[in-house]
Write an enzyme that holds these catalytic residues in place. Structure first.
Site, PDB file in Angstrom:
ATOM      1  CB  SER A  43      34.288  36.847  33.864  1.00  0.00           C
ATOM      2  OG  SER A  43      34.739  36.111  34.991  1.00  0.00           O
ATOM      3  CE  LYS A 122      34.887  38.917  37.980  1.00  0.00           C
ATOM      4  NZ  LYS A 122      34.259  38.606  36.682  1.00  0.00           N
TER       5      LYS A 122
END
Length: 282
Positions: A43, A122
């Site tokens: 990701s 993230k």
């Protein structure tokens, strides 16, 4: 001969004490300073690759309940809140941090998932009070599109990656096993000047055209750099979606990759990515 049982008992006791203090010191070090973290998914490509190993700087944002580990071993199940709840929890008020320092937009952050309690990594995109939206794959912050420029093509081999054995998504799909998997690389510049790469597979999904997300006080909005392959704050808070992340859930900042392996096992030294050892995380 009569002293041997006593000497044996002393040896066992000294060993137990040594192990206890070693575990205590290691636990304090992990809680207060640095936490090891393996990258399990794609990701955050191409900033972070599956198999990258890094230490999370826990001093960067101060401490909250999320600074402590959850302990699940031999029937013992202690959540981080049970151990360090006195430092503050994810009550939605944004407080509960001691020696706290606010993160900066663009930081790569490890945080505790608001629902599952798993550790996620993230990039911080939205600050408290911001309005975030994605239109036709372009990020808007407070109504203004972020600056983008062509970053070329990111290429990798289409094959099972990491311990999970998942093959990557490709913009040139279908790709045969062992073939060349391509994605568009874009250089994105955030309002505070932080520049980083993102990847776009160039197919439209619900995360490529969203409504406006208004980040509440004491919360943050996160996105993965691999924009079409990231479950992040664009998805409502649930067992899968991240939603808005309370300030108390921040664990620390990812500063530098220490080690990296492209193989399914650390023992496969021929798969080590030596060019990524000690690389700064941007």
């Amino acid at each position: 001969m009569a002293d041997k049982p006593k000497e044996s008992g002393n040896f066992i006791w000294e060993t137990v004490k040594t192990i206890f203090w070693a575990l205590l010191i290691a636990g304090l070090f992990r809680t207060l300073f640095f936490q090891p973290f393996w990258i399990p998914s794609g990701s955050m490509k191409d900033t972070l690759l599956i198999g990258d190993f890094l230490f999370v700087n826990k001093m960067a944002y101060g401490y909250s309940y999320a600074s402590c580990p959850s302990i699940k071993v031999a029937g013992l199940d202690l959540d981080a809140k049970d151990i360090c709840g006195f430092l503050g929890s994810d009550d939605g008020e944004g407080g509960g941090r001691i020696l706290g320092h606010g993160p900066e937009r663009g930081d790569v952050v490890v945080f505790r998932h608001p629902v599952t309690g798993e550790d996620y990594i993230k990039r911080l995109i939205g600050m408290p009070g911001d309005e975030i939206q994605v239109r036709d794959s372009l990020l808007y912050i407070n109504g203004e599109p972020v600056k983008q420029q062509d970053g070329g093509i990111f290429t990798e081999t289409y094959e099972p990656q990491g311990p999970q054995g998942r093959a990557p998504l490709c913009s040139n799909a279908p790709v045969g096993m062992g073939g060349e998997c391509k994605k568009t690389r874009i250089i994105e510049t955030l309002p505070n000047g932080v520049t980083h790469d993102i990847l776009d597979i160039r197919y439209q999904s619900q995360a490529d055209d969203t409504g406006v997300y208004r980040v509440p006080a004491g919360h943050y909005f996160f996105m993965g750099d691999n924009r079409d392959n990231s479950t992040d704050s664009r998805f409502a808070q649930s067992a899968r979606g991240v939603g808005f992340v309370p300030a108390a859930n921040l664990i620390g900042r990812a500063d530098r990759i220490i080690f990296s392996s492209a193989g399914r096992s650390l023992l496969f030294f021929w798969d080590w990515r030596k060019d990524r050892f000690f690389r700064k995380v941007d």
